[in-house]
Structure formats: structure tokens, C-alpha cells
Design a protein around this motif. Sequence first.
Motif, PDB file in Angstrom:
ATOM      1  N   GLN A  74       0.791  -1.288   0.043  1.00  0.00           N
ATOM      2  CA  GLN A  74       0.048  -0.042   0.059  1.00  0.00           C
ATOM      3  C   GLN A  74       0.779   1.275  -0.061  1.00  0.00           C
ATOM      4  N   GLN A  75       2.032   1.205   0.352  1.00  0.00           N
ATOM      5  CA  GLN A  75       3.075   2.253   0.177  1.00  0.00           C
ATOM      6  C   GLN A  75       3.183   2.843  -1.024  1.00  0.00           C
ATOM      7  N   ASP A  76       3.198   4.043  -1.441  1.00  0.00           N
ATOM      8  CA  ASP A  76       3.447   4.868  -2.566  1.00  0.00           C
ATOM      9  C   ASP A  76       4.840   5.062  -2.744  1.00  0.00           C
ATOM     10  N   THR A  77       5.404   4.436  -3.652  1.00  0.00           N
ATOM     11  CA  THR A  77       6.894   4.559  -4.074  1.00  0.00           C
ATOM     12  C   THR A  77       7.362   5.492  -5.017  1.00  0.00           C
ATOM     13  N   ALA A  78       6.459   6.286  -5.423  1.00  0.00           N
ATOM     14  CA  ALA A  78       6.632   7.422  -6.483  1.00  0.00           C
ATOM     15  C   ALA A  78       7.458   7.026  -7.609  1.00  0.00           C
ATOM     16  N   GLY A  79       7.143   5.733  -8.054  1.00  0.00           N
ATOM     17  CA  GLY A  79       7.910   5.457  -9.344  1.00  0.00           C
ATOM     18  C   GLY A  79       9.544   5.056  -9.009  1.00  0.00           C
ATOM     19  N   THR A  80       9.866   4.866  -7.684  1.00  0.00           N
ATOM     20  CA  THR A  80      11.249   4.487  -7.402  1.00  0.00           C
ATOM     21  C   THR A  80      11.247   2.809  -7.400  1.00  0.00           C
ATOM     22  N   THR A  81      12.429   2.389  -7.440  1.00  0.00           N
ATOM     23  CA  THR A  81      12.521   0.927  -7.107  1.00  0.00           C
ATOM     24  C   THR A  81      12.864   0.493  -5.843  1.00  0.00           C
ATOM     25  N   GLN A  82      12.250  -0.247  -5.173  1.00  0.00           N
ATOM     26  CA  GLN A  82      12.347  -0.551  -3.544  1.00  0.00           C
ATOM     27  C   GLN A  82      12.844  -2.079  -3.578  1.00  0.00           C
ATOM     28  N   THR A  83      13.069  -2.394  -2.408  1.00  0.00           N
ATOM     29  CA  THR A  83      13.390  -4.028  -2.067  1.00  0.00           C
ATOM     30  C   THR A  83      12.308  -4.281  -1.243  1.00  0.00           C
ATOM     31  N   TYR A  84      11.690  -5.583  -1.329  1.00  0.00           N
ATOM     32  CA  TYR A  84      10.765  -6.284  -0.456  1.00  0.00           C
ATOM     33  C   TYR A  84      10.953  -7.535  -0.188  1.00  0.00           C
ATOM     34  N   ARG A  85      10.346  -7.923   0.901  1.00  0.00           N
ATOM     35  CA  ARG A  85      10.528  -9.041   1.448  1.00  0.00           C
ATOM     36  C   ARG A  85       9.068 -10.016   1.274  1.00  0.00           C
ATOM     37  N   LEU A  86       9.168 -11.057   0.674  1.00  0.00           N
ATOM     38  CA  LEU A  86       7.915 -12.144   0.543  1.00  0.00           C
ATOM     39  C   LEU A  86       8.200 -12.936   1.788  1.00  0.00           C
ATOM     40  N   ASP A  87       7.118 -13.410   2.312  1.00  0.00           N
ATOM     41  CA  ASP A  87       6.982 -14.634   3.391  1.00  0.00           C
ATOM     42  C   ASP A  87       6.027 -15.585   2.246  1.00  0.00           C
ATOM     43  N   VAL A  88       6.918 -16.714   1.991  1.00  0.00           N
ATOM     44  CA  VAL A  88       6.438 -17.655   1.347  1.00  0.00           C
ATOM     45  C   VAL A  88       5.063 -18.219   1.972  1.00  0.00           C
ATOM     46  N   ALA A  89       5.198 -18.591   3.073  1.00  0.00           N
ATOM     47  CA  ALA A  89       4.150 -19.413   3.783  1.00  0.00           C
ATOM     48  C   ALA A  89       2.956 -18.456   3.572  1.00  0.00           C
ATOM     49  N   SER A  90       2.972 -17.302   4.137  1.00  0.00           N
ATOM     50  CA  SER A  90       1.718 -16.583   4.115  1.00  0.00           C
ATOM     51  C   SER A  90       1.336 -15.721   3.077  1.00  0.00           C
ATOM     52  N   GLY A  91       2.351 -15.425   2.125  1.00  0.00           N
ATOM     53  CA  GLY A  91       2.066 -14.545   0.996  1.00  0.00           C
ATOM     54  C   GLY A  91       2.318 -13.181   1.256  1.00  0.00           C
ATOM     55  N   ALA A  92       2.597 -12.777   2.391  1.00  0.00           N
ATOM     56  CA  ALA A  92       2.725 -11.369   2.957  1.00  0.00           C
ATOM     57  C   ALA A  92       3.859 -10.825   2.162  1.00  0.00           C
ATOM     58  N   VAL A  93       3.774  -9.418   1.698  1.00  0.00           N
ATOM     59  CA  VAL A  93       4.969  -8.770   1.325  1.00  0.00           C
ATOM     60  C   VAL A  93       5.259  -7.436   1.959  1.00  0.00           C
ATOM     61  N   ILE A  94       6.524  -7.059   2.350  1.00  0.00           N
ATOM     62  CA  ILE A  94       6.641  -6.000   3.074  1.00  0.00           C
ATOM     63  C   ILE A  94       7.980  -5.268   2.291  1.00  0.00           C
ATOM     64  N   CYS A  95       7.638  -3.852   2.376  1.00  0.00           N
ATOM     65  CA  CYS A  95       8.879  -3.194   1.613  1.00  0.00           C
ATOM     66  C   CYS A  95       9.851  -2.643   2.714  1.00  0.00           C
ATOM     67  N   VAL A  96      11.080  -3.552   2.907  1.00  0.00           N
ATOM     68  CA  VAL A  96      11.859  -3.129   3.597  1.00  0.00           C
ATOM     69  C   VAL A  96      12.772  -1.969   3.391  1.00  0.00           C
ATOM     70  N   SER A  97      12.639  -1.409   2.322  1.00  0.00           N
ATOM     71  CA  SER A  97      13.412  -0.254   2.220  1.00  0.00           C
ATOM     72  C   SER A  97      12.640   1.259   1.869  1.00  0.00           C
ATOM     73  N   CYS A  98      11.359   1.098   2.256  1.00  0.00           N
ATOM     74  CA  CYS A  98      10.401   2.289   2.248  1.00  0.00           C
ATOM     75  C   CYS A  98      10.440   3.322   3.361  1.00  0.00           C
ATOM     76  N   GLY A  99      10.910   2.712   4.562  1.00  0.00           N
ATOM     77  CA  GLY A  99      10.894   3.678   5.672  1.00  0.00           C
ATOM     78  C   GLY A  99       9.580   4.086   6.165  1.00  0.00           C
ATOM     79  N   ASP A 100       9.258   5.196   6.553  1.00  0.00           N
ATOM     80  CA  ASP A 100       8.184   5.430   7.510  1.00  0.00           C
ATOM     81  C   ASP A 100       7.775   7.103   6.937  1.00  0.00           C
ATOM     82  N   GLY A 101       7.642   7.091   5.649  1.00  0.00           N
ATOM     83  CA  GLY A 101       7.054   8.416   5.258  1.00  0.00           C
ATOM     84  C   GLY A 101       7.899   9.291   4.504  1.00  0.00           C
ATOM     85  N   GLN A 102       9.349   9.211   4.620  1.00  0.00           N
ATOM     86  CA  GLN A 102      10.194  10.037   4.009  1.00  0.00           C
ATOM     87  C   GLN A 102      10.155  10.050   2.565  1.00  0.00           C
ATOM     88  N   PRO A 103      10.634  10.990   1.900  1.00  0.00           N
ATOM     89  CA  PRO A 103      10.874  10.849   0.608  1.00  0.00           C
ATOM     90  C   PRO A 103      11.811   9.749   0.140  1.00  0.00           C
TER      91      PRO A 103
END
Length: 719
Positions: free
Chosen positions: A451-480
Motif C-alpha cells: 500500500q505504500q506509494d513508492t513514487a515510481g522508485t525501485t524498492q526492496t521487498y521481502r516476501l513471506d512464502v508461507a503467508s504470501g505477505a509482502v513487506i517493503c523493507v527499504s520504504c521507511g516511514d513516510g520520508q521521500p
Amino acid sequence: MTAPVRALCAGVLCALAPFAAATASAAPNLPANRVLEKVSPDDKSGGDAMLLSQTRYGGIGGAFSSAMPGRVVYDSYASFAGSDTGWLSQYLARRTADGWVSLPITAPLDADFSSAADFLANYGAFLCDTCEDVVGWTQIAADPTDTTGSFDAYVTDGHGWTRVSRGSLPGAGAGSPDFQAPQVSADGRSIGWETSDVIEPEAAGSLPGAINAYVRRDGRTRLVNRATDGTLLGEAGASIGGLASSVGGATRSGGGGPNAISQDGRRVFFVTGERAGGRPMHLYVREDDRVTRQLDAEQCVQATCDDAGVLPVFAGASRSGELAYFGSATRLVDGDGSSDPTAPGLYQYNLTTGRLRFIAPDVVKNQNRLVNALSDDGQTLLLTSTQVLANAPNARGDVPVAGADNLYLAKPEASGGTQYTFIGVRAFVSGSTFSANGRFATLVSPSPLTQQDTAGTTQTYRLDVASGAVICVSCGDGQPLASMPELGAADLPTRPSNDGAIAFTTATPLDPRDDNGRDDVYLWQDGRTYLLTSGHGDADQIVVDVSADGTDVYFATSDRLVPGDHDGNRDLYDARVGGGFPTPDPAPEGCVGDACQPPPGPAPVPFAPASGTARPGEQPALPTRVGAVSVRKQSARREKVTLRVSAPTAGVLTVSGRYVTTRRVAVSRAKSMTLTVTLTSSARRALKRSKKLRVTGAVQFRPNTGRTTTARFAVTTKA
């Protein structure tokens, strides 16, 4: 900087150039269970720890680690620790109970290279996962018996090279489209390569200039591309894993998936070419050097299949080799739903059951790979297809788009079907890898996957294979957000550790102390982001690797992060779980010379946030300087090298080098002493063959307090 070094750093291959002057830096923000250790030595002859054209997890050049904790390879344009290449060296760093030890693994390079690409076209090395050796290739004679001037495969333990291939490797090095570097099994006992030279009699039936595949295991070399009855398969050539750019005149792209040689070396997957007018290519597996099976033979019940023009693309196998994946533009089983003749269907072959099954239609290659990532057990894949294979939306609420590049997590089921989880559209760039246990995956995507808006930038994500959950590990908390670096493989995030930790670089300030606007190294662990470098340096920092169990997190930086780092050059570091080395106990009264064996040097200081660490701009206290070690006299007789060494104060002497075993001796005071080291087993064999051997190395002295110094030696011994 010398002219060769300037040439080396002139292109994008020199990921760390230009090198900024190191500055004393604030302590990194480590998790409480990690301690910082400096991997590369302080005495690097004025050079930097570097990453050149890095390819992780089995590649050519660069710094990367094996599956075993405490082992990593890195480069430097300086020669130290006994290396005598004179141009650029690669080193194997091993963690011991007393500290990190670097061993030279580059063959002597007397050639005049004009660029980094020129050097890398002449040399490469990589670690096997579960063995102590390094496998490499070079055109430079690293063995006295090698007089061909051609490319050969070698193996080294850091104390001399042994040639394992026979016949020249095809092409003119890494820059040649026909070149194929050696491949190695995870246990290091099986090494495979291709050559047009006729080594085994069965290969004599090949067409002129055709390459054939060979594997050497436990000292025995055998032809791979032959049938169970011993006859030649692939008159127009063969390639292990289908990596060669052309076999039998049929140019192809793709192939080269993981585990073309199984972990235990029992299974070797290869692609063949046939005579003109025949079937152009087929995929086979050679098992136990006794049985050969064709994997791409059609298994249709209905009359809808034809394997006459398969042109298979090997996509990878499980580490055991039991499950193999490949692409085929020809329908091979009932139920192949591929509709695009330019996009192959993906198949799985089970070597235990002999069953061929269809996995996915219209699979699109990314980074020239048919499968984006494959788990070690072969049960989970990341793949891209232009068809809609799942109806459920992803974490953003997006759904697959027909005709678009849709990224899926695919899990073949025992019932015969495949479970697909939609990840995102146009979501894959490069660097997708599974953790060793298959629980997590790293994704690098220019499209937002959460759900995080990456404004067209390339980011790193972690996928949990068991649950299918995806987390953006390089997106931080609201900073550009800044895009992830995209200069090359050295800038990609690491594979996840078995517990889901990922290290990556970004210019996004994910920590308040990161204020330099440059790429810094971060670690995402247990839901938190940690800044590993200072955030104040003038140069971009580089992430290197994470060991499979998460113990080691390697990165390269010009920041001074520990008090013992004071040489002003870029170093390789390890943020290690439970790291640090014991402080040496005082020498017992009456202890003299070789009888004293305390661990060397003061222990690294844990750099979790705490009082007493250096603040930004402060320089850590440097050890007191002491005199330098020296080699007063040197001689050699048959299998022994004798050195007369002077130590300036109390500390530990380490003798290492090409062709000699490593020896450490503690001294309790300033003194001169005689040290004798023996030749390695490979050096003894070389001496027996050539009757004369040039032995080079170094004596490193690490004082209990003060700066490490090094003296070199070079001596010729005769049989």
C-alpha cells in the motif's frame, strides 16, 4: 593511484571507485545480538577492499560468501597477505577463533592488463557452499605443469592452486560470448566444464570445433554428454545447464539456472545439439556416471504433442537434483495451456517418479532467466507469465493483467496442479532470491507491491512464502524515497537469511543519523531497520552478502567503524551474531617463545548503541605505533622454508603465503626467532613434477597493542 589502477577503476565494473578518504565515523546502529568485526586486514599495502563485477551465489569475481558462516571472498588492487600478483588480487577471508585471516587465491598475474574487463576476462573464482576450497578459472598458468596458455579450471585452499580441467575452456574469457566458466557442486567435489579438445575417446565423434561437457570428481575426469550405453550424445556439442551461447549452431538465450550439478555431484544436467536436419537440442541428466535420461521427451496421451523441435531452456533444479525445470515452446504434455509461440511453457521433471508435468504457460524471461528464483528444495518458484493464473488481488488490491508481465509465486502441488499467488505487474527487475530454507524471498521492484506509494522508485521487498505477505523493507516511514542503486549486481540487496533478515543499500535516510545523501548499508531484521554504516561518509557504501543462517552480514565501507580501523582505506566488515574475539589472557610467568600461544590482539568492541562510543566527527582512539616486523634471513630445502624473523614487541607472528602452510607463533617480548613452515600438498606435488618451485609469502605481526605490520619473503626450493 597507479596507471593500472586508474584503468581498472575507469569503468562501471569498479563499483567502489572513486574511493573517498576514510573518516572516523559514528558507531552503527546494530541489533543487540550483533557485534562488528573487521574482515579485511589493516595492512593492505595501501589498497582497498573492493567488489568487481560481483555475482553472488556462484559467480565470477567480486565478494560473496558461502553457505557456511565465516567465509567470504573479496578483491583488492593491492597485493598483501602473501599475494604477489602485482596487479589485482582476490582473497579468501576465513574467520578463526583469533580473528579474520585473509589468504590470496589469485594466480600470479604477469600480464599487462589495460582495464578491469581485461583482467576479469582472464580470471574468476567462487566459493562452493559446503567445502573449504575455492574454484576458479584463469588463462595464467597457476600450476607449473600448465604450459598450454589456455583457460583452465583450478581449485585452491588459499595455499596454492591445483589444475583440475584438461583441455582449454571455450572462448576468449569472460568477455567472449562462447565462454563458459566452470561449474561446481555444493560439496566442491565435482567440477564441470566444456572444451572442444577431445579428452575422452567417445568425444572423437563430435563435429569439428564442437564443445563437449566434462566433470571431474574425486580426481577422475569423465565425459558427461553420453548415453547410458556410452555412445556420444550431441555431435554438434553439449553444455552443462545450457549456459553456452550456442550449441550445434542454434543460438539461444536463457538457461543457466541453479544446480546444473546437484549438491552431491550425482546428477549433471546438460543440453545437446545434433547434426543439421536432426532435432536441434535436447535436455538430459547424467546420473552417477552410469545412466542418462532425456527429460524433454513428450508424455502426451492425446495426439497433441510433438518433441521434434523442443529447443529446451534449462531453468534450474533443486539442490538434490530430484526436481528439474525447463522451458519448451513445444507442447510436451496434455494440458499445456501456452498460447504465445514466442514464450515457452514451463515444465517440471521428477527424477524419482519419471513424471513430466506442466507448471505455467507463456513464461517470460527476466534477466535472461526463465525462472526468476527457485527454492533449494525445488518446491517454490518465482516466475513471470503474460497469462492470468490467479484471480485473488495482491497486497495493493491489484489483479493480474492479460498480456502484461505478471509476477507469481508458484507452488506445484502433490495433486498435480500448481498454486499461484499474484505478486504484482511488471514487478521484477533483478535480484530475486529465496532464503536457504525457502521461507522468504527478496524482491526488487519498480512497481509498488504494498500500500505504500513508492513514487515510481525501485524498492526492496521481502516476501513471506508461507503467508504470501509482502513487506517493503527499504520504504521507511513516510520520508521521500530514493531508488535503489541500479549500477550492477554489487548494488542488489542480499538474499534473506533463514530468519528473514535482508541487507541492502539506499540513499533514502531511514535513520536520523544518515545525512550524507549517499548510498548507505541497512539491515532489516525482526521488523526493524538498522543503519550499519555511519551515514556521514563521502562515498557510496556497498552491501555484500548475508550468510544463509543470518550469522554474518557483510558490507564494504570507507567509514572507520572500529578502533582498529586506521589505515585510511576501504574495508570489508561483518555485523556478526555473537561476534567479537576474546581478549588475550596475560602470558603466564616464565612463558617464553613458542610456549606462549595467547589469542592475538584486543577484541573488537560491540557497537550496539551505548554510551562511550564515538560521536559523529570524533575519531576513535588509535593504537600506539610500534616497530615493524622484518625477515632477516630466508632459505628453503625441499619441502621446508626457514625464516629468521625479528618481532619488535609482544604479539603474534603469522606466516602465510602461496604454497606454504599457515603458522602462528606468539612472542612475549621483542626478539628474533627462526620459523619453519612446510609446503602444502599441492605445492609438494608441483615440486615433484617440476623439480623447482618459487615460494612467496608474508610474515604478519600483530602486536598486543599497536598496528599490524607485514614483511614479505620469496625463495626458490628444489626437489
